[in-house]
Design a protein around this motif. Structure first.
Motif, PDB file in Angstrom:
ATOM      1  N   THR A  54     115.765   3.512  33.899  1.00 48.47           N
ATOM      2  CA  THR A  54     116.463   2.766  35.139  1.00 48.47           C
ATOM      3  C   THR A  54     117.020   3.937  36.023  1.00 48.47           C
ATOM      4  O   THR A  54     117.643   3.771  37.199  1.00 48.47           O
ATOM      5  N   TYR A  94     124.045  -0.652  42.006  1.00 44.81           N
ATOM      6  CA  TYR A  94     122.651  -0.671  41.388  1.00 44.81           C
ATOM      7  C   TYR A  94     121.690  -1.614  42.247  1.00 44.81           C
ATOM      8  O   TYR A  94     121.859  -2.603  41.459  1.00 44.81           O
ATOM      9  N   THR A  96     119.038  -3.954  42.960  1.00 45.99           N
ATOM     10  CA  THR A  96     117.600  -4.556  42.504  1.00 45.99           C
ATOM     11  C   THR A  96     117.202  -5.782  43.364  1.00 45.99           C
ATOM     12  O   THR A  96     118.106  -6.477  44.102  1.00 45.99           O
ATOM     13  N   ARG A  98     114.058  -3.771  41.543  1.00 50.95           N
ATOM     14  CA  ARG A  98     113.691  -2.173  41.693  1.00 50.95           C
ATOM     15  C   ARG A  98     112.448  -2.140  40.786  1.00 50.95           C
ATOM     16  O   ARG A  98     112.254  -2.421  39.681  1.00 50.95           O
ATOM     17  N   MET A 100     109.763   0.235  38.806  1.00 49.50           N
ATOM     18  CA  MET A 100     109.923   1.369  37.991  1.00 49.50           C
ATOM     19  C   MET A 100     108.402   1.279  37.353  1.00 49.50           C
ATOM     20  O   MET A 100     107.524   0.349  37.202  1.00 49.50           O
ATOM     21  N   ASP A 106     115.657  -5.997  37.342  1.00 51.84           N
ATOM     22  CA  ASP A 106     116.667  -6.826  37.900  1.00 51.84           C
ATOM     23  C   ASP A 106     117.817  -7.283  37.365  1.00 51.84           C
ATOM     24  O   ASP A 106     117.586  -7.594  36.023  1.00 51.84           O
TER      25      ASP A 106
END
Length: 158
Positions: A54, A94, A96, A98, A100, A106
């Motif tokens: 994260t 943060y 989202t 997002r 990765m 999310d």
């Protein structure tokens, strides 16, 4: 000690979930976590996994060890994992969704997670949040599957 850790990260009434790109649970929403590396403590392992998956630093959240979960598939014991909850400040920024390496992160509303029509979350997730999130004692969750179908889930204090 089990080989794996998993953490459910809360911000207000939302939980940060990962839609996994790889097995196990490919295509399902789950917490973040992974394998414990040699020499790591449980807390070091889950903090490393949270950073890797994260980018959220340990100083940004409070974390709590809530226990462990074991699983049986077709009546065969297959192992377990250590369970954690982390709490971010309600105003933590943060954005989202997002993408990765492990999948898509999310924040999901609890109502969405618990909806009985939602087949996109891992089968044990609703149980964890509805039965053991607010416990003050560590718990052990036992899951029993037939193939990928969850047949039974229960917990006890440890």
């Amino acid at each position: 000690m089990y080989k794996y850790t998993i953490c459910f990260i809360q911000r207000g009434d939302q939980i940060l979930l990962l839609n996994r790109q790889k097995a196990p649970w490919m295509g399902s929403w789950n917490g973040v976590g992974g394998k414990i590396e040699p020499g790591e403590t449980l807390i070091n392992s889950i903090q490393r996994e949270i950073i890797e998956e994260t980018g959220i630093a340990p100083a940004d959240y409070e974390i709590r060890d809530i226990g462990e979960m074991i699983w049986f598939v077709n009546e065969e014991y297959l192992g377990g994992m250590h369970l954690f909850f982390a709490k971010l400040p309600d105003d933590y920024h943060y954005p989202t969704p997002r993408a990765m390496d492990e999948g898509i992160l999310d924040f999901k509303q609890r109502q969405w997670i618990f909806d009985e029509e939602n087949t996109g979350v891992v089968s044990y997730l609703s149980y964890i949040f509805q039965h053991v999130q607010n416990t003050t004692t560590r718990i052990k969750i036992t899951t029993k599957y037939q193939g990928k179908t969850l047949l039974h889930i229960s917990h006890q204090s440890i």
